[in-house]
Design an enzyme around this catalytic site. Structure first.
Site, PDB file in Angstrom:
ATOM      1  N   GLY A  29       0.895  -1.157  -0.001  1.00  0.00           N
ATOM      2  CA  GLY A  29      -0.101   0.178   0.034  1.00  0.00           C
ATOM      3  C   GLY A  29       0.770   1.363   0.178  1.00  0.00           C
ATOM      4  O   GLY A  29       0.369   2.373  -0.351  1.00  0.00           O
ATOM      5  N   GLN A  30       2.082   0.987   0.122  1.00  0.00           N
ATOM      6  CA  GLN A  30       3.017   2.321   0.511  1.00  0.00           C
ATOM      7  C   GLN A  30       3.434   2.825  -1.006  1.00  0.00           C
ATOM      8  O   GLN A  30       3.791   3.978  -0.917  1.00  0.00           O
ATOM      9  CB  GLN A  30       4.431   1.872   1.085  1.00  0.00           C
ATOM     10  CG  GLN A  30       5.471   1.125   0.503  1.00  0.00           C
ATOM     11  CD  GLN A  30       5.094  -0.254   0.241  1.00  0.00           C
ATOM     12  OE1 GLN A  30       4.247  -0.650  -0.206  1.00  0.00           O
ATOM     13  NE2 GLN A  30       6.383  -1.049   0.154  1.00  0.00           N
ATOM     14  N   ARG A  66      13.044   0.392   3.713  1.00  0.00           N
ATOM     15  CA  ARG A  66      14.320  -0.023   3.139  1.00  0.00           C
ATOM     16  C   ARG A  66      14.043  -0.054   1.533  1.00  0.00           C
ATOM     17  O   ARG A  66      14.709  -0.420   0.847  1.00  0.00           O
ATOM     18  CB  ARG A  66      14.950  -1.196   3.403  1.00  0.00           C
ATOM     19  CG  ARG A  66      14.050  -2.419   3.718  1.00  0.00           C
ATOM     20  CD  ARG A  66      14.863  -3.704   4.346  1.00  0.00           C
ATOM     21  NE  ARG A  66      15.954  -4.026   3.335  1.00  0.00           N
ATOM     22  CZ  ARG A  66      15.655  -4.640   2.224  1.00  0.00           C
ATOM     23  NH1 ARG A  66      14.347  -4.998   1.954  1.00  0.00           N
ATOM     24  NH2 ARG A  66      16.654  -4.968   1.550  1.00  0.00           N
ATOM     25  N   GLN A  67      12.465  -0.299   1.066  1.00  0.00           N
ATOM     26  CA  GLN A  67      12.498  -0.757  -0.208  1.00  0.00           C
ATOM     27  C   GLN A  67      12.984   0.369  -1.129  1.00  0.00           C
ATOM     28  O   GLN A  67      13.453  -0.073  -2.210  1.00  0.00           O
ATOM     29  CB  GLN A  67      10.913  -1.222  -0.441  1.00  0.00           C
ATOM     30  CG  GLN A  67      10.464  -2.532   0.076  1.00  0.00           C
ATOM     31  CD  GLN A  67      11.322  -3.709  -0.648  1.00  0.00           C
ATOM     32  OE1 GLN A  67      11.965  -3.501  -1.621  1.00  0.00           O
ATOM     33  NE2 GLN A  67      11.348  -4.969  -0.030  1.00  0.00           N
ATOM     34  N   THR A  68      12.512   1.385  -1.256  1.00  0.00           N
ATOM     35  CA  THR A  68      12.728   2.500  -1.994  1.00  0.00           C
ATOM     36  C   THR A  68      14.454   2.541  -2.070  1.00  0.00           C
ATOM     37  O   THR A  68      14.941   2.699  -3.060  1.00  0.00           O
ATOM     38  CB  THR A  68      12.226   4.024  -1.843  1.00  0.00           C
ATOM     39  OG1 THR A  68      10.728   3.692  -1.780  1.00  0.00           O
ATOM     40  CG2 THR A  68      12.692   5.218  -2.605  1.00  0.00           C
ATOM     41  N   GLY A 127      13.933   6.492   1.895  1.00  0.00           N
ATOM     42  CA  GLY A 127      12.651   5.946   2.472  1.00  0.00           C
ATOM     43  C   GLY A 127      11.991   6.899   3.447  1.00  0.00           C
ATOM     44  O   GLY A 127      12.677   7.713   4.146  1.00  0.00           O
ATOM     45  N   GLU A 178       8.286   4.774   7.433  1.00  0.00           N
ATOM     46  CA  GLU A 178       8.273   4.687   8.741  1.00  0.00           C
ATOM     47  C   GLU A 178       8.399   6.235   9.550  1.00  0.00           C
ATOM     48  O   GLU A 178       7.511   6.729  10.296  1.00  0.00           O
ATOM     49  CB  GLU A 178       9.219   3.918   9.626  1.00  0.00           C
ATOM     50  CG  GLU A 178       8.718   2.437   9.255  1.00  0.00           C
ATOM     51  CD  GLU A 178       9.825   1.356   9.877  1.00  0.00           C
ATOM     52  OE1 GLU A 178       9.555   0.915  10.926  1.00  0.00           O
ATOM     53  OE2 GLU A 178      10.650   1.212   9.054  1.00  0.00           O
TER      54      GLU A 178
END
Lengths: 156, 423, 330, 278
Positions: free
Chosen positions: C47-48, C89-91, C284, C287
């Protein structure tokens, strides 16, 4: 088992169902309108919202038998001749969907609201979607989208 | 250097938006397979005690296809860092909601009936529910000999000397509570045997490759015989990092050679996944007359509940972030992850770095009050800049626009800025 | 009585698994039959907006419009391990892996283009707008579609892998570089407290977020709105009512998360300061956007009332009791 | 479980007398949750949500009659509840959410007897009665008695609540509620007041009802007695708060919720009484 008649998204259905099924169960399991989501089973989250005889309702809090003879619109019924509903378009344009699970419910609540709304304020929009919970968006972009959809419809 | 890019920086529409606004985004519960059975989980209703089951009555029910317990799992242990969780409890229940058995039947009603027919015998033992009490020697033990899973330390400079030189010192204890991710889509999944004979699980997860490893390890099958398909995910926020129903579904599908579907209710979802660590944070912070921070000492106790999950990493992150984004020459941090019989705590948005500002930012304001200084000025004096050294001795070589963030905030808030504005 | 106050909160957040743990993301890039480009990563869309960010990073790296990139993230059978969709951490990680894979892929495209265009070298070849061309003689060009045709059944693909740099902390002193990069946030709120009922009304809220660079500003704003709302719930509403290990509140009628009526308008300010180790500078923010909000609320309550609340959640009961005690003590 | 759709009141009463272990379902917003949680497990469910005669709001001379299957939305959209009756509308508007208001019914809110039912205190303040019909009998019971003396005036197995009736008041009906959030909020405290002032600004008639400050919604007699005949000014309202707090100290003694509720009630009562003057 009991027979009921439903009109869903403009199409008539005659169904034999187990009597203890709720409207959401028939929509999802029997008719496979899986855009109707179940998030809480107690009318708090609104993910299962559909328009029933012109009014937004939680389909988890309607027995299927109670909907006998009713017209139901789910999110799948909003696309007309391949054209997205203005609310759907605005949700894409304004980034009003994130994880997407609550989205069909919000879109239906917004659709029902805009069917009757006149120059809605942001506060009125917030009230119109207050029966739908979203954990991702913080609601602001959803309110933006509903304002935008109103503008699309009024050509402003 | 700012460069213009062609695609990066542009507000393109989400690539998944069309499916999400039309109801065509498929979450696991939206999938119906041929010859599909349903599964439901039996969970403990006590927090601490020994358990045994009698499943004979339930097995006799027509339409019940299988009741799986720890005896059916080749390797019953799993966990993101420590393998301290059991697929099904073998002996000792450690929290309310521990999985005891997984019932598979032709439909959900039969599953409910079978769950009612399983006899569960408990021998309750004293539990521990407060992480501070759990650290005491004579506290009931959740695992092994100590409830202290992890202790993280920072020792930088000399805090005693820092406090001696301080003009003002503020001491407070702060407490934060356990909360849930409350993502909108309760856990759901389908296990099945794919066209090439692999055990496949369709699920909503934050990490499909991890799920695949845990399934292979617990079922003791080669990893290339496992496949995880991540359907649409209805929110996660850390709550889908641990295993929930993945192994149950894989096990049932492997044994029964039929698709098995499970959908958690909202209440079961609350029982099944991790929570945010509750923390007790004792803080002591000192500053000189001008508001420059000189020393900070803190003890942070985190309740990791019945299982480690990410507890060690969360409490490390809490410890590393305990100073806030401020340069402090003398720092002493002790953070602990402690087992209790509460719901297990793991990853939740912010991962330990969300709890500590409840303390360090209130300490900043409390210091400002004592100094007769305003909250903006005291922060401006101490915030990290490029070249700052953190409490762990790390040098922030670039990307530290905190002063810009604070200035923009002050501008947008119309915030009184300066001593005379302080009320 | 109703009292108004203002408060701010600052925070930082270190990205990734940290502590020297190998924080690896992998990506594959492949030329598809119609000249479109397939990007394969195991990073989850929760969803991010990861999918959209991945597509944008790949399109930028390959010099193609975003709709020429087809992303696959679902199946462990067809995607490499890109780590968890967590730790913000994904981006940064998977974004870097995609960018590296795309750069490797471009070199491979140039090798094929060299043959098709009868060149002696790949020097001065550029990949842009769905074509490979010779910068010094632009008439020499071939589209990705033609390259795919030329290759027939042969697959052209490249891999990319990125591992974030952190060190293990010293067990006695905690010294080391546990995370990278750090992301910074600032929040301010103005609120009104009803000292009789203990209810808190947010009147104005501002969230400022350092992003390195915004891959997609709308998505960043969406995260900011969501993080703010989640923090509001954390501070004011959400309570499991945990007693001896039993959650008293485990359904939505009891575990109260904010509704559209509870969440106020939020002014969102994005601060860009590109990070050299990040894909196009993008850090990122999933959070970090939540973190400074709760302390800002707490500080504003103190500013309004002179009462410092040290325990969450700030329920009406707790606040009302604090005010009642405060009034008695004078 | 069997589900039967009643076509008329007569039909519903017939079904009710025919089957045992029946439950009536109208809006379903409470009973479906109770069935999910297995708190009620009826053999037969009789649906009255499509019985037209139960969905009418009628003015009959000095009286207003509301069918039991009238929804909150129906009340909100009705032109009957304007002016001095707008407090009833306000109570209905503060219930749940649009989805709940579209299904939840006025009758259901009474029969389910939740202490937090928002539409009940206004009805008690209005002195409303309910009509309970069975196959062979019709009873009319005061809403306040329905709750306070439920063993005598509560609904019986073969009865259906068909309508709510009250005399149009001369005074002003107001409502105020305290919830834990701004929507989907169950009342922590609610108060409805019906107040008539004479030309000297003295209280010539008053009826006040509360929700969630007792086991069921109820009249606040001590408060009414205190206000009767008093000049309706700020000082009296301040005193009224103390009177109600005194009542709560006795009624909620030893309840953990008392300290909070006795403090917070000040805001709720002041809002309810304050609106009388608007």
């Amino acid at each position: 088992m009991i027979n009921i008649k439903l009109n869903v998204n403009g199409k008539d259905y005659s169904l034999e169902i187990e009597e203890d099924k709720r409207l959401i169960d028939v929509l999802r399991e029997d008719l496979r309108f899986t855009g109707v989501k179940e998030g809480c089973s107690e009318g708090e989250c609104g993910a299962c919202s559909v328009i029933m005889d012109g009014r937004i309702v939680n389909s988890c809090l309607v027995m299927a038998v109670q909907a006998n003879g009713s017209s139901i619109v789910t999110v799948e019924g909003l696309v007309k001749d391949g054209e997205l509903d203005p609310v759907q378009r605005a949700f894409i344009e304004k980034g009003a969907t994130q994880c997407g699970y609550c989205t069909p419910g919000f879109i239906m609540a917004a659709r029902a609201f805009l069917n009757r709304a006149k120059d809605p304020t942001r506060e009125e929009i917030r009230e119109a979607i207050s029966g739908n919970l979203c954990r991702c968006t913080g609601y602001n972009k959803i309110v933006d989208a509903i304002e935008e959809a109103y503008r699309y419809e009024k050509g402003i | 250097m700012k460069r213009e890019f062609k695609v990066v920086g542009k507000n393109i529409h989400r690539v998944d938006a069309f499916k999400k606004v039309t109801g065509r985004a498929i979450y696991p519960e939206d999938i119906f397979m041929e010859n599909m059975a349903y599964g439901k989980t039996l969970r403990s209703t006590i927090a601490h005690g020994y358990v045994s089951l009698d499943t004979r009555e339930a097995e006799k029910i027509d339409g019940v296809l299988g009741i799986f317990t720890y005896k059916d799992v080749p390797n019953n242990r799993y966990g993101v860092v420590y393998k301290d969780q059991e697929v099904f409890v073998s002996k000792k229940v450690k929290r309310v909601g521990d999985p005891l058995a997984f019932v598979v039947a032709e439909n959900e009603k039969l599953c409910d009936l079978a769950l009612e027919k399983i006899k569960v015998y408990y021998e309750e033992i004293e539990g521990v529910f407060d992480p501070v009490e759990a650290m005491e020697e004579d506290a009931p033990k959740v695992h092994g000999k100590s409830n202290i899973l992890y202790h993280f330390k920072i020792r930088k400079g000399d805090v005693e000397e820092g406090f001696r030189r301080s003009h003002v010192i503020v001491e407070n204890t702060y407490k934060t509570h356990m909360v849930d991710h409350a993502f909108l889509q309760p856990e759901a999944g389908i296990g099945y045997i794919d066209e090439e004979g692999r055990v496949a699980v369709i699920v909503s997860t934050q990490y499909p490759h991890y799920d695949m490893e845990e399934i292979a390890s617990t079922l003791n099958i080669p990893i290339d015989q496992v496949r995880v398909i991540n359907a649409y995910v209805g929110g996660a926020f850390g709550g889908r990092e641990d295993i929930s129903l993945q192994i149950h579904l894989a096990l049932a599908a492997k044994v029964l050679k039929r698709p098995v579907k499970t959908i958690y209710s909202r209440e079961e979802s609350f029982l099944a996944h991790s929570k945010r660590h509750a923390m007790v944070m004792r803080y002591k912070t000192g500053a000189d007359k001008e508001g420059n921070l000189l020393a900070m000492e803190t003890v942070i106790i985190g309740d990791t509940g019945a299982y480690a999950s990410w507890g060690e990493n969360v409490m490390r992150k809490a410890g590393v972030h305990a100073t806030g984004p401020y340069y402090i020459p003398n720092v002493k941090v002790d953070s602990y992850a402690v087992y209790t019989n509460n719901p297990f705590a793991g990853a939740v948005r912010g991962f330990g770095a969300t709890q500590v500002p409840v303390a360090y930012e209130q300490q900043m304001d409390a210091l400002a009050v004592k100094l007769g200084m305003d909250p903006v000025t005291i922060r401006m004096k101490n915030i990290f800049k490029v070249g700052s050294e953190t409490a762990t001795g790390q040098i922030l070589t670039e990307g530290v626009p905190l002063e810009e963030c604070l200035s923009k905030l002050v501008e947008a808030m119309g915030y009184p800025y300066g001593k005379e504005a302080y009320r | 009585m109703k009292k108004r106050g203002r408060g701010i909160g600052l925070s930082f957040y270190g990205t990734g698994y940290g502590n020297g743990f190998p924080d690896v993301s992998n990506a594959w890039v492949r030329l598809l039959k119609d000249g479109k480009i397939g990007v394969y990563v195991g990073g989850a869309e929760v969803g991010q907006g990861a999918m959209t960010a991945f597509v944008q990073i790949a399109a930028e790296a390959l010099g193609v419009p975003h709709d020429r990139v087809l992303l696959e993230i679902e199946d462990t059978l067809t995607t490499p391990d890109s780590g968890t969709a967590a730790a913000t951490r994904q981006t940064y990680n998977t974004g870097n892996a995609i960018k590296i894979a795309c750069e490797n892929f471009k070199e491979k495209l140039k090798e094929v283009a060299k043959d098709i265009l009868n060149l002696n070298s790949t020097a001065a070849l550029e990949v842009k707008d769905g074509e490979v061309y010779l910068e010094i003689f632009p008439q020499k060009r071939v589209s990705l579609e033609k390259i795919a045709d030329f290759l027939g059944g042969n697959i052209l693909e490249a891999e990319g892998s990125f591992t974030a740099q952190t060190t293990k902390l010293d067990p006695e002193t905690g010294q080391g570089a546990p995370y990278w990069p750090y992301t910074f946030s600032a929040c301010g709120v103005e609120l009104e407290v009803d000292t009789i009922t203990g209810q808190v009304d947010i009147l104005k809220a501002v969230l400022v977020q350092d992003v390195g660079r915004a891959v997609n500003p709308h998505l960043v704003e969406g995260q900011m709105d969501g993080g703010y709302a989640m923090a509001l719930g954390y501070a004011l509403f959400e309570d499991l009512n945990l007693k001896r290990g039993v959650m008293g509140n485990r359904k939505f009628s009891k575990y109260l998360i904010p509704t559209s009526m509870d969440v106020t308008e939020l002014t969102k300010i994005i601060v860009e300061d590109p990070e050299s180790t990040a894909p196009y500078g993008a850090k990122g923010i999933g959070e970090p956007v939540m973190i400074p909000v709760t302390p800002a609320i707490l500080n504003a309550i103190y500013d309004a009332t002179g009462v410092r609340i040290t325990e969450l959640p700030i329920t009406p009961e707790k606040l009302a009791k604090a005010f009642s005690d405060f009034e008695k003590e004078g | 479980m069997i589900v039967k759709q009643a076509k008329s009141v007569e039909d519903a009463l017939e079904l009710l007398s025919h089957y045992g272990n029946c439950k009536i379902i109208a809006g379903g917003t409470d009973i479906i949750i109770q069935m999910n949680e297995k708190k009620v497990q009826p053999k037969v469910l009789i649906d009255i949500s499509k019985v037209e005669e139960l969905k009418k709001i009628e003015e009959d001379g000095d009286f207003i009659k509301i069918g039991s299957a009238v929804t909150y939305t129906d009340i909100i959209e009705s032109s009957i509840f304007e002016g001095n009756l707008s407090g009833f509308k306000k109570a209905c508007r503060l219930v749940g959410s649009p989805q709940i208001r579209n299904r939840g019914t006025i009758g259901g809110n009474i029969v389910n007897a939740s202490p937090a039912a928002d539409s009940v205190p206004p009805l008690i303040a209005l002195g409303a009665t309910i009509i309970l019909e069975s196959k062979n009998n019709i009873r009319e019971v005061k809403v306040e008695d329905y709750f306070s003396h439920s063993e005598t005036f509560g609904i019986r197995e073969y009865e259906i609540l068909t309508a709510i009736r009250f005399r149009k008041p001369k005074g002003v009906l107001t409502f105020a509620k305290l919830g834990l959030r701004k929507a989907l909020a169950i009342s922590r405290i609610s108060i409805a007041a019906l107040v008539e002032l004479d030309k000297d600004n003295k209280v010539s008639f008053v009826r006040i009802a509360s929700g969630s400050i007792g086991r069921y919604p109820m009249r606040e007699h001590e408060l009414e007695e205190f206000l009767q005949g008093k000049v309706f000014d700020d000082a009296v309202i301040d005193e009224a708060v103390k009177v109600l707090q005194g009542v709560m100290d006795v009624r909620l003694a030893n309840r953990s919720s008392l300290p909070y509720k006795r403090r917070a009630v000040e805001a709720v009562l002041k809002e309810a009484l304050g609106e009388v003057r608007k």
